[in-house]
Design a protein around this motif. Structure first.
Motif, PDB file in Angstrom:
ATOM      1  N   GLY A   1     -53.696  39.960  39.593  1.00 51.32           N
ATOM      2  CA  GLY A   1     -53.721  38.613  39.047  1.00 51.32           C
ATOM      3  C   GLY A   1     -53.389  38.570  37.556  1.00 51.32           C
ATOM      4  O   GLY A   1     -52.560  37.770  37.115  1.00 51.32           O
ATOM      5  N   TYR A   2     -54.016  39.460  36.810  1.00 47.59           N
ATOM      6  CA  TYR A   2     -53.781  39.457  35.365  1.00 47.59           C
ATOM      7  C   TYR A   2     -52.305  39.697  35.062  1.00 47.59           C
ATOM      8  O   TYR A   2     -51.704  39.021  34.236  1.00 47.59           O
TER       9      TYR A   2
ATOM     10  N   MET B   1     -59.424  25.778  23.059  1.00 54.44           N
ATOM     11  CA  MET B   1     -58.778  26.125  24.321  1.00 54.44           C
ATOM     12  C   MET B   1     -57.668  25.144  24.667  1.00 54.44           C
ATOM     13  O   MET B   1     -56.569  25.521  25.033  1.00 54.44           O
TER      14      MET B   1
ATOM     15  N   TYR C   1     -56.541  31.918  40.228  1.00 55.94           N
ATOM     16  CA  TYR C   1     -57.225  32.583  41.352  1.00 55.94           C
ATOM     17  C   TYR C   1     -57.393  31.672  42.565  1.00 55.94           C
ATOM     18  O   TYR C   1     -57.135  32.100  43.683  1.00 55.94           O
ATOM     19  N   PRO C   2     -57.789  30.404  42.358  1.00 49.08           N
ATOM     20  CA  PRO C   2     -57.787  29.521  43.535  1.00 49.08           C
ATOM     21  C   PRO C   2     -56.416  29.450  44.198  1.00 49.08           C
ATOM     22  O   PRO C   2     -56.318  29.436  45.422  1.00 49.08           O
TER      23      PRO C   2
ATOM     24  N   GLN D   1     -48.493  28.994  30.314  1.00 47.37           N
ATOM     25  CA  GLN D   1     -49.729  29.790  30.370  1.00 47.37           C
ATOM     26  C   GLN D   1     -50.473  29.430  31.651  1.00 47.37           C
ATOM     27  O   GLN D   1     -50.761  28.263  31.900  1.00 47.37           O
ATOM     28  N   VAL D   2     -50.761  30.430  32.461  1.00 46.86           N
ATOM     29  CA  VAL D   2     -51.481  30.146  33.701  1.00 46.86           C
ATOM     30  C   VAL D   2     -52.973  30.325  33.467  1.00 46.86           C
ATOM     31  O   VAL D   2     -53.426  31.396  33.103  1.00 46.86           O
ATOM     32  N   GLU D   3     -53.727  29.225  33.655  1.00 45.55           N
ATOM     33  CA  GLU D   3     -55.183  29.304  33.517  1.00 45.55           C
ATOM     34  C   GLU D   3     -55.769  30.116  34.662  1.00 45.55           C
ATOM     35  O   GLU D   3     -55.351  29.958  35.818  1.00 45.55           O
ATOM     36  N   GLU D   4     -56.772  30.944  34.365  1.00 46.55           N
ATOM     37  CA  GLU D   4     -57.430  31.714  35.427  1.00 46.55           C
ATOM     38  C   GLU D   4     -58.057  30.779  36.456  1.00 46.55           C
ATOM     39  O   GLU D   4     -58.061  31.038  37.643  1.00 46.55           O
ATOM     40  N   GLY D   5     -58.564  29.640  35.916  1.00 48.37           N
ATOM     41  CA  GLY D   5     -59.223  28.669  36.802  1.00 48.37           C
ATOM     42  C   GLY D   5     -58.272  28.085  37.828  1.00 48.37           C
ATOM     43  O   GLY D   5     -58.701  27.573  38.852  1.00 48.37           O
TER      44      GLY D   5
ATOM     45  N   LEU E   1     -54.132  31.776  44.272  1.00 50.04           N
ATOM     46  CA  LEU E   1     -53.923  33.028  45.020  1.00 50.04           C
ATOM     47  C   LEU E   1     -54.678  32.983  46.352  1.00 50.04           C
ATOM     48  O   LEU E   1     -54.170  33.418  47.386  1.00 50.04           O
TER      49      LEU E   1
END
Lengths: 900, 111
Positions: free
Chosen positions: B29-30, B1, B52-53, B45-49, B55
């Motif tokens: 979001g995706y 990762m 979402y916070p 690259q935007v990490e989901e972790g 947003l």
């Protein structure tokens, strides 16, 4: 603002918000198709929670949830803690609301802090003062003080304009007969100077208030009603303003109503109406009486004064300026050599923000005493909760050790424990408000004074609620902090090594915080129990006082026909007529009247002329007097021991007297006083014949030595006779005659209002109401303290036994006797209780003199009371400890060992 | 990762999301993450972790609002779009970015 709103929305709908986030994340996952790459969903959710709530709020909610869960698990613990706190906080709030009403609340006028009350004091005789009409009191610092001044002194001091904005005057409230639309009723009446309302800054609720133009000789006679009186008697009808009323037979016009909340300047005694000061001489009994001259007499002290300081002027500046003026006034008023040489009264000022301080002088000491007691109760309750918290956090040692070793901050754990104790105390405070509400009503009922016009209006207002809230928060911190600090100060390694559910042996902790708390609780409870014992004994001594007359089945009331126009012989005829009508009512045994009631805290004495008697020293013989109708002794059932009683003929030729045994013993030692003659008054001829001797009876109060009393027919003093009290002896319940009596009085004259209709027993009870209130409250408080302390003792012992289950199981398995186990537990109870009792006895012994002035017939360090209180406490402690001890002895060794 | 993918400079994630939404109008979001990746040619690259916070924070600030509707794979998805406050914030961030970028460039090229 809107950000806060969005956060709040999240707070209330967090479940939905979190479900949405979850769905969003799973949608993302389904599109990206790489579950491995997707970070920790739970972490994202936790992050989002922190984002929305903020760290502290989120942790607060965590702690609260955790606390609620723990509370639900330990219902008994929670209930005991919350109830003992509620009782403690409730009792404090109730007493505080009385303190607020009596000591703290300020007058509802503008800038009350500028007001000052004028007083003078003296240490020796002041010949310039010929007589004083009003109150006087003594203290060690100043000698005798009084707030009464001559009218001329007010005129003089008013002229000063350096330190005061205004100086207004008033004469205390007394009861007048106010007739409106044919209905007579007594009302307390304040006589005020023309600048009274403007000086105080009180505004009218209707019409206008008394002003300078009303307070001039010859001005139209006007009256102002207080808002409460306007509401209660006239239902707030606006047409009352402008109507005519009669006050003690003089015509007045109602000009207005004062602002709501204002009813005079004496916090305790509300004035229903006020009239101009200049009308005072018009009420003199006879127009040619010297009362008119007395109004202006600079040797007659009767008028009270209050001033408003100029901004920036201090009280001591004002005191020195006004003090100098008053000294010059007093010196100028001296006319004889004796007056010139004698001492002069000294003026001093007192803060007037809370109004006159009669209530404070009367109630502040009892209230501080009660406050100290409820403070002790709260301390006991706090100790209780602290102990329970301590026991619980000891049980959670392992949990705490695990968390500490995993890296939790100590402050974080302390905060969590504090949150739990704060939850307990807030719950206790909330419930405590209910207790306080009931307590205020209960105490109001206890101290209610059906005969006086005492107005205390304690209520749960904002300052009181703030007090409760602060008390809850502070108690939460106080009882939460110590256990929280102690339980997080542990050595992690041994705590983790301990077997589950076992605990450190008590020896390793020494005489711990928990034991000290129990000892302190027992000691404080003992102090309260001793106080209760002293007050109960005082009350029973007072109730056991031999009155000398029969207090049962007596209906009493007072009235005054003089203001309605009856004087002299007409007055006597009016009263005789009433008496004979009462006697003809079925159920009435006899009826009589006197100028006041026995044992109602009235006193009238006169110097006597007794031929052949010389008083010790250079004093004059002096005795209490009571003017009575002929049937008085028969009605009160005071027996005649020598000579005869009064007969109807004594009304017509009243130069006779009946004296008490004490009178006979003092003034005619060893001789028969019957047929001897005395004079009433220092210089009167001895022309009154003693016709009989009556058995001794209490005259003024229950606490007095039996005084010398001379009973005389009331027709002897018709000159200034007016107000009388009637005594009617009934065959059965005296109050059943009340309606009949009212009708008879109303039929005789509708213009004569009847006042204070009650029973003689209630009148006497009323004189010891303070002692009764103290006995009742203290017994309640002591029982409460005992209960809370026993709950604490029980909880701690039960907990100790639970912790030592394994050890006790082994002891029993090894052959320990059941009785031995019981003793093992009880020994600890006895040690703790014994230590507490010893300390408590020392404290009680050292401090009981504080309540000396409230006691009668019992010494502050009464051995019986001390022993009784200690015994009661010891019994209660052993009882509380017995249940856990019994349970310990029933432990099944097999189960206990398996449990390990 | 953890590859050599460069970190998105702190603070600029908001700007990237705001700019993306300004360009696309409304996106889930995706889609936002994809757009940033594609437009930066796989460098950012935007990490989901962190996506979402971020947003959620932006919703609290009131810069964006989310609406649920059907997405391309026929599932319910939250589509974000800019609010007027968000548009204003974008302009502010862009201005700040240009200022800092210019300053950095001056420092580096002055050698």
């Amino acid at each position: 603002m809107s950000e806060l709103w969005r956060r709040l929305q999240w707070l209330f709908r967090r479940r939905r918000f979190e479900a949405e986030l979850e769905e969003e994340l799973s949608h993302h996952l389904s599109l990206s198709g790489d579950p491995r790459r997707f970070g920790n969903t739970t972490l994202i959710k936790e992050d989002s929670r922190l984002i929305w709530a903020g760290r502290l709020t989120e942790q607060f909610f965590q702690d609260t949830r955790y606390g609620l869960r723990a509370m639900a698990k330990n219902r008994l613990f929670t209930a005991m803690a919350v109830v003992s706190l509620a009782l403690g906080i409730g009792a404090n709030t109730a007493i505080y609301s009385f303190m607020d009403a009596v000591l703290v609340r300020r007058l509802p006028v503008s800038h009350p802090e500028q007001l000052v009350v004028l007083n003078w004091s003296r240490r020796a005789k002041t010949p310039v003062i010929h007589s004083i009409n009003g109150t006087m009191w003594r203290d060690d610092a100043r000698g005798s003080s009084s707030p009464n001044f001559p009218f001329a002194a007010w005129q003089e001091l008013r002229g000063e304009h350096g330190v005061l904005q205004s100086l207004f005057a008033y004469a205390r409230a007394d009861k007048v007969n106010l007739i409106s639309a044919g209905q007579a009723e007594l009302a307390s009446c304040l006589r005020v100077s023309g600048n009274f309302y403007s000086g105080l800054g009180v505004i009218p609720a209707a019409g206008r208030l008394i002003s300078e133009q009303d307070d001039r000789p010859g001005a139209p006679m006007v009256v102002v009603l207080s808002f409460d009186y306007w509401q209660s008697r006239f239902a707030g009808r606006p047409e009352i303003v402008g109507s005519n009323v009669t006050i003690d037979n003089l015509p007045f016009t109602v000009i207005g109503v004062s602002a709501p909340g204002f009813s005079g300047i004496d916090g305790g005694r509300a004035a229903a109406i006020s009239i101009p000061l200049r009308t005072v001489p018009l009420f003199a009994p006879k127009p040619d009486d010297d009362a008119r001259d007395r109004f202006l007499d600079s040797h007659f002290y009767w008028l009270e004064m209050m001033g408003r300081l100029r901004p920036g002027v201090t009280m001591s500046q004002a005191e020195s300026t006004l003090g100098g003026m008053f000294r010059r006034f007093a010196e100028a008023s001296a006319t004889t050599d004796r007056e010139r040489k004698g001492d002069k009264p000294q003026l001093w000022l007192e803060e007037g923000a809370s109004g006159l301080d009669t209530l404070r002088r009367e109630y502040s000491k009892p209230l501080f005493l009660l406050m100290a007691m409820v403070g002790l109760i709260l301390a006991i309750a706090c100790a209780n909760v602290a102990n329970l918290m301590l026991a619980r956090s000891t049980a959670r040692r392992r949990e705490i050790a695990v968390r500490l070793s995993l890296g939790a901050y100590r402050a974080r754990i302390v905060r969590q424990l504090l949150t739990e104790s704060a939850m307990l105390s807030v719950a206790g405070g909330g419930l405590g408000l209910l207790v306080a509400f009931a307590g205020v009503r209960g105490i109001s009922w206890l101290i209610s004074d059906p005969l006086g016009d005492l107005v205390l209006s304690p209520s749960l207002n904002w300052p009181v609620l703030a007090f409760t809230f602060a008390l809850s928060v502070v108690t939460g911190l106080v009882f939460g902090l110590a256990p929280a600090l102690q339980s997080t100060r542990i050595d992690v390694t041994p705590a983790l090594k301990e077997a589950r559910a076992s605990a450190p042996t008590s020896r390793s902790r020494g005489f711990g915080l928990g034991n000290s708390l129990i000892v302190a609780q027992v000691a404080m409870s003992l102090v309260l129990a001793v106080a209760a014992g002293l007050f109960v004994r005082t009350l029973s001594r007072l109730n056991a006082v031999e009155l000398g007359f029969n207090r049962e089945n007596l209906l009493v009331f007072s009235l005054n026909a003089r203001p309605a126009g009856y004087q002299q012989q007409r007055l006597a005829a009016f009263y005789e007529n009433l008496l004979s009508r009462f006697r003809s009512v079925p159920g009435v045994r006899s009826a009589s009247l006197s100028d006041f009631l026995l044992v109602s805290q009235h006193w009238n004495d006169e110097n006597l002329t007794i031929p052949g008697y010389t008083a010790p020293g250079d004093g004059k013989p002096n005795s209490a007097l009571l003017s009575v109708a002929p049937d008085f002794l028969k009605t009160m059932q005071i027996p005649i021991v020598l000579g005869r009683g009064f007969g109807p003929h004594d009304i017509a030729s009243p130069r006779v007297a009946i004296v008490s045994e004490a009178f006979s013993k003092k003034f005619f030692p060893g001789a028969n006083p019957v047929c001897r003659r005395i004079g009433i008054g220092s210089h009167s001829p001895a022309d009154i014949e003693i016709v009989g001797v009556a058995k001794d009876a209490h005259y003024n109060s229950l606490r007095e030595e039996l005084p010398t009393v001379a009973y005389v027919p009331y027709t002897q003093f018709l000159e200034d006779f007016g107000q009388v009290s009637f005594e009617i002896r009934a065959a059965g319940d005296p109050l059943s005659l009340a309606a009949t009596v009212r009708t008879i009085v109303h039929d005789a004259s509708p213009a004569v209002p009847l006042d204070g209709l009650t029973t003689q027993a209630a009148v006497i009870d009323n004189t010891i109401s303070q002692q009764r209130t103290f006995a009742d409250l203290c017994t309640g408080f002591a029982a409460l303290a005992l209960l809370i302390a026993c709950v604490g003792l029980y909880g701690t012992m039960a907990y100790t036994v639970a912790r030592r289950t394994g050890e006790i199981g082994i002891r029993i398995a090894l052959g320990a006797k059941r009785a031995g186990i019981i003793w093992m537990v009880l020994r600890q109870v006895c040690l703790l209780a014994g230590a507490g009792l010893a300390i408590g006895l020392v404290i009680a012994w050292q401090s009981s003199h504080v309540v000396q002035s409230f006691l009668y017939g019992v010494k502050p360090n009464d051995a019986y009371v001390m022993a009784g209180a200690a015994l009661a406490l010891a019994v209660a402690a052993v009882a509380a400890g017995f249940a856990p001890a019994w349970r310990a002895s029933r432990i099944d060794p097999m189960a206990a060992l398996r449990h390990e | 990762m953890e590859t050599t993918r460069p970190e998105i400079p702190p603070g600029s994630l908001y700007m990237l999301i705001l700019k993306t939404l300004a360009r696309l109008g409304s996106m889930h979001g995706y889609g936002i993450a994809q757009h940033i990746r594609q437009t930066s040619e796989d460098i950012l690259q935007v990490e989901e972790g962190s996506l979402y916070p971020a947003l959620q924070r932006m919703m609290i600030k009131g810069w964006i609002v989310g609406e649920w509707s059907q997405s391309e794979n026929n599932r319910r998805a939250r589509f974000y779009k800019l609010t007027p406050a968000g548009r204003k914030q974008l302009l502010r961030e862009l201005g700040e970015y240009k200022r800092v970028q210019g300053a950095i460039a001056r420092v580096i090229e002055a050698v």
